[in-house]
Design a protein around this motif. Structure first.
Motif, PDB file in Angstrom:
ATOM      1  N   ALA A  60       0.951  -1.224  -0.102  1.00 16.34           N
ATOM      2  CA  ALA A  60      -0.029   0.124   0.146  1.00 16.34           C
ATOM      3  C   ALA A  60       0.847   1.237  -0.040  1.00 16.34           C
ATOM      4  O   ALA A  60       0.569   2.195  -0.715  1.00 16.34           O
ATOM      5  CB  ALA A  60      -0.933   0.018   1.114  1.00 16.34           C
ATOM      6  N   ARG A  61       2.052   1.193   0.816  1.00 15.52           N
ATOM      7  CA  ARG A  61       2.822   2.329   0.824  1.00 15.52           C
ATOM      8  C   ARG A  61       3.419   2.595  -0.440  1.00 15.52           C
ATOM      9  O   ARG A  61       3.542   3.835  -0.966  1.00 15.52           O
ATOM     10  CB  ARG A  61       4.099   2.116   1.782  1.00 15.52           C
ATOM     11  CG  ARG A  61       4.936   3.251   2.061  1.00 15.52           C
ATOM     12  CD  ARG A  61       4.370   4.460   3.078  1.00 15.52           C
ATOM     13  NE  ARG A  61       3.946   5.395   1.962  1.00 15.52           N
ATOM     14  CZ  ARG A  61       3.425   6.465   2.308  1.00 15.52           C
ATOM     15  NH1 ARG A  61       2.994   6.599   3.758  1.00 15.52           N
ATOM     16  NH2 ARG A  61       2.975   7.489   1.531  1.00 15.52           N
ATOM     17  N   GLU A  62       3.826   1.835  -1.246  1.00 12.80           N
ATOM     18  CA  GLU A  62       4.453   1.565  -2.696  1.00 12.80           C
ATOM     19  C   GLU A  62       3.456   2.396  -3.393  1.00 12.80           C
ATOM     20  O   GLU A  62       3.724   3.245  -4.210  1.00 12.80           O
ATOM     21  CB  GLU A  62       4.684   0.300  -3.116  1.00 12.80           C
ATOM     22  CG  GLU A  62       5.890  -0.522  -2.494  1.00 12.80           C
ATOM     23  CD  GLU A  62       5.895  -1.665  -3.347  1.00 12.80           C
ATOM     24  OE1 GLU A  62       5.473  -2.026  -4.011  1.00 12.80           O
ATOM     25  OE2 GLU A  62       6.936  -2.488  -2.663  1.00 12.80           O
ATOM     26  N   LEU A  63       2.131   1.781  -3.339  1.00  9.55           N
ATOM     27  CA  LEU A  63       1.146   2.617  -4.362  1.00  9.55           C
ATOM     28  C   LEU A  63       0.817   4.050  -3.997  1.00  9.55           C
ATOM     29  O   LEU A  63       0.366   4.957  -4.923  1.00  9.55           O
ATOM     30  CB  LEU A  63      -0.148   1.693  -4.200  1.00  9.55           C
ATOM     31  CG  LEU A  63      -0.024   0.398  -4.879  1.00  9.55           C
ATOM     32  CD1 LEU A  63      -1.399  -0.480  -4.636  1.00  9.55           C
ATOM     33  CD2 LEU A  63       0.350   0.382  -6.335  1.00  9.55           C
ATOM     34  N   LEU A  64       0.963   4.417  -2.702  1.00  7.67           N
ATOM     35  CA  LEU A  64       0.667   5.624  -2.374  1.00  7.67           C
ATOM     36  C   LEU A  64       1.686   6.559  -2.768  1.00  7.67           C
ATOM     37  O   LEU A  64       1.524   7.623  -3.156  1.00  7.67           O
ATOM     38  CB  LEU A  64       0.492   5.912  -0.623  1.00  7.67           C
ATOM     39  CG  LEU A  64      -0.927   5.420  -0.352  1.00  7.67           C
ATOM     40  CD1 LEU A  64      -0.701   4.878   1.355  1.00  7.67           C
ATOM     41  CD2 LEU A  64      -1.946   5.989  -0.664  1.00  7.67           C
ATOM     42  N   ASP A  65       2.881   6.084  -2.562  1.00  4.94           N
ATOM     43  CA  ASP A  65       4.083   6.820  -3.036  1.00  4.94           C
ATOM     44  C   ASP A  65       4.230   7.159  -4.412  1.00  4.94           C
ATOM     45  O   ASP A  65       4.857   8.091  -5.097  1.00  4.94           O
ATOM     46  CB  ASP A  65       5.347   6.003  -2.951  1.00  4.94           C
ATOM     47  CG  ASP A  65       5.823   6.137  -1.358  1.00  4.94           C
ATOM     48  OD1 ASP A  65       5.182   6.786  -0.501  1.00  4.94           O
ATOM     49  OD2 ASP A  65       6.746   5.321  -0.802  1.00  4.94           O
ATOM     50  N   GLU A  66       3.452   6.259  -5.135  1.00  2.19           N
ATOM     51  CA  GLU A  66       3.278   6.507  -6.664  1.00  2.19           C
ATOM     52  C   GLU A  66       2.145   7.479  -7.038  1.00  2.19           C
ATOM     53  O   GLU A  66       1.638   7.807  -7.952  1.00  2.19           O
ATOM     54  CB  GLU A  66       2.968   5.279  -7.308  1.00  2.19           C
ATOM     55  CG  GLU A  66       4.108   4.232  -7.387  1.00  2.19           C
ATOM     56  CD  GLU A  66       3.810   2.807  -8.218  1.00  2.19           C
ATOM     57  OE1 GLU A  66       2.620   2.561  -8.474  1.00  2.19           O
ATOM     58  OE2 GLU A  66       4.913   1.778  -7.712  1.00  2.19           O
ATOM     59  N   GLY A  67       1.311   7.832  -5.966  1.00  3.65           N
ATOM     60  CA  GLY A  67       0.326   9.174  -6.349  1.00  3.65           C
ATOM     61  C   GLY A  67      -1.120   8.373  -6.206  1.00  3.65           C
ATOM     62  O   GLY A  67      -2.047   9.035  -6.339  1.00  3.65           O
ATOM     63  N   MET A  68      -1.283   7.310  -5.801  1.00  5.34           N
ATOM     64  CA  MET A  68      -2.292   6.528  -5.839  1.00  5.34           C
ATOM     65  C   MET A  68      -3.263   6.970  -4.510  1.00  5.34           C
ATOM     66  O   MET A  68      -2.513   7.089  -3.305  1.00  5.34           O
ATOM     67  CB  MET A  68      -2.201   4.890  -5.702  1.00  5.34           C
ATOM     68  CG  MET A  68      -3.398   4.188  -5.743  1.00  5.34           C
ATOM     69  SD  MET A  68      -3.949   4.195  -7.650  1.00  5.34           S
ATOM     70  CE  MET A  68      -2.508   3.259  -8.433  1.00  5.34           C
TER      71      MET A  68
ATOM     72  N   MET B 224      -5.473   6.748  -1.032  1.00  3.99           N
ATOM     73  CA  MET B 224      -5.543   5.760  -0.073  1.00  3.99           C
ATOM     74  C   MET B 224      -6.758   4.509  -0.566  1.00  3.99           C
ATOM     75  O   MET B 224      -6.200   3.336  -0.155  1.00  3.99           O
ATOM     76  CB  MET B 224      -5.931   6.278   1.398  1.00  3.99           C
ATOM     77  CG  MET B 224      -6.140   5.284   2.446  1.00  3.99           C
ATOM     78  SD  MET B 224      -4.455   4.386   2.890  1.00  3.99           S
ATOM     79  CE  MET B 224      -3.817   5.481   3.940  1.00  3.99           C
ATOM     80  N   ALA B 225      -7.919   4.917  -0.690  1.00  2.00           N
ATOM     81  CA  ALA B 225      -8.846   3.983  -0.965  1.00  2.00           C
ATOM     82  C   ALA B 225      -8.376   3.222  -2.215  1.00  2.00           C
ATOM     83  O   ALA B 225      -8.786   2.012  -2.188  1.00  2.00           O
ATOM     84  CB  ALA B 225     -10.474   4.887  -1.296  1.00  2.00           C
ATOM     85  N   ALA B 226      -8.172   3.758  -3.216  1.00  2.00           N
ATOM     86  CA  ALA B 226      -7.572   2.911  -4.435  1.00  2.00           C
ATOM     87  C   ALA B 226      -6.580   2.059  -4.024  1.00  2.00           C
ATOM     88  O   ALA B 226      -6.457   0.752  -4.442  1.00  2.00           O
ATOM     89  CB  ALA B 226      -7.460   3.928  -5.479  1.00  2.00           C
ATOM     90  N   ALA B 227      -5.590   2.704  -3.302  1.00  4.19           N
ATOM     91  CA  ALA B 227      -4.475   1.617  -3.133  1.00  4.19           C
ATOM     92  C   ALA B 227      -4.856   0.517  -2.105  1.00  4.19           C
ATOM     93  O   ALA B 227      -4.550  -0.804  -2.521  1.00  4.19           O
ATOM     94  CB  ALA B 227      -3.406   2.520  -2.358  1.00  4.19           C
ATOM     95  N   CYS B 228      -5.651   0.752  -1.163  1.00  2.00           N
ATOM     96  CA  CYS B 228      -6.229  -0.258  -0.387  1.00  2.00           C
ATOM     97  C   CYS B 228      -6.947  -1.465  -1.227  1.00  2.00           C
ATOM     98  O   CYS B 228      -6.987  -2.421  -1.026  1.00  2.00           O
ATOM     99  CB  CYS B 228      -6.957   0.311   0.863  1.00  2.00           C
ATOM    100  SG  CYS B 228      -5.980   1.057   1.994  1.00  2.00           S
ATOM    101  N   ARG B 229      -7.862  -1.001  -2.171  1.00  2.00           N
ATOM    102  CA  ARG B 229      -8.564  -1.632  -3.251  1.00  2.00           C
ATOM    103  C   ARG B 229      -7.727  -2.638  -3.840  1.00  2.00           C
ATOM    104  O   ARG B 229      -7.766  -3.987  -3.902  1.00  2.00           O
ATOM    105  CB  ARG B 229      -9.571  -1.028  -3.825  1.00  2.00           C
ATOM    106  CG  ARG B 229     -10.481  -1.852  -4.525  1.00  2.00           C
ATOM    107  CD  ARG B 229     -11.573  -2.619  -3.740  1.00  2.00           C
ATOM    108  NE  ARG B 229     -12.333  -3.516  -4.598  1.00  2.00           N
ATOM    109  CZ  ARG B 229     -12.689  -4.699  -4.261  1.00  2.00           C
ATOM    110  NH1 ARG B 229     -12.057  -5.392  -3.146  1.00  2.00           N
ATOM    111  NH2 ARG B 229     -13.383  -5.338  -5.147  1.00  2.00           N
ATOM    112  N   ILE B 230      -6.548  -2.171  -4.426  1.00  2.00           N
ATOM    113  CA  ILE B 230      -5.658  -2.843  -5.417  1.00  2.00           C
ATOM    114  C   ILE B 230      -4.999  -3.929  -4.674  1.00  2.00           C
ATOM    115  O   ILE B 230      -4.889  -5.072  -4.988  1.00  2.00           O
ATOM    116  CB  ILE B 230      -4.723  -1.820  -5.974  1.00  2.00           C
ATOM    117  CG1 ILE B 230      -5.403  -1.065  -6.936  1.00  2.00           C
ATOM    118  CG2 ILE B 230      -3.588  -2.468  -6.445  1.00  2.00           C
ATOM    119  CD1 ILE B 230      -4.638   0.326  -7.507  1.00  2.00           C
ATOM    120  N   VAL B 231      -4.373  -3.385  -3.231  1.00  2.00           N
ATOM    121  CA  VAL B 231      -3.689  -4.495  -2.394  1.00  2.00           C
ATOM    122  C   VAL B 231      -4.747  -5.518  -2.015  1.00  2.00           C
ATOM    123  O   VAL B 231      -4.386  -6.740  -2.026  1.00  2.00           O
ATOM    124  CB  VAL B 231      -3.065  -3.759  -1.361  1.00  2.00           C
ATOM    125  CG1 VAL B 231      -2.716  -4.794  -0.354  1.00  2.00           C
ATOM    126  CG2 VAL B 231      -2.151  -2.703  -1.644  1.00  2.00           C
TER     127      VAL B 231
END
Length: 103
Positions: free
Chosen positions: A58-66, A68-75
């Motif tokens: 999730a941290r990786e995705l957030l660092d890429e600009g995603m 929070m809700a989208a990052a959590c859903r992807i993970v």
């Protein structure tokens, strides 16, 4: 028990240190519903290796600009897909290296 990736072995401070985030970040993932730590007898949060892997992704995705809700859903979806692959392996009796060659 420590071989179990779902065993809640890490305190919040240690978990945050291991994956390079803050305790507040781990709490925010709990609020978002991505990870739900176990609680010790004293009420302290305890995290498993599996939860730390999800948090790090999730941290990786957030660092890429995603967001929070989208990052959590992807993970969550990635984790469900990995679980489905493991179940297929178990059902087929194939070894992981055989599945990797076929996939």
């Amino acid at each position: 028990m420590f071989d179990d990736a779902d065993f809640p072995a890490y305190t919040m401070g240690r978990a945050a240190e291991l994956i390079g985030v803050t305790a507040a970040f781990l709490r925010s993932l709990g609020t978002a519903g991505l990870i739900q730590p176990e609680r010790s007898g004293g009420g302290h949060r305890r995290y498993s290796r599996h939860q730390l892997q999800l948090a790090a992704r999730a941290r990786e995705l957030l660092d890429e600009g995603m967001p929070m809700a989208a990052a959590c859903r992807i993970v969550t979806l990635e984790d469900q897909l990995a679980d489905a692959h493991r179940r297929l392996l178990e059902l087929s009796g194939a070894r992981p290296d055989e599945y990797d060659k076929a996939g």
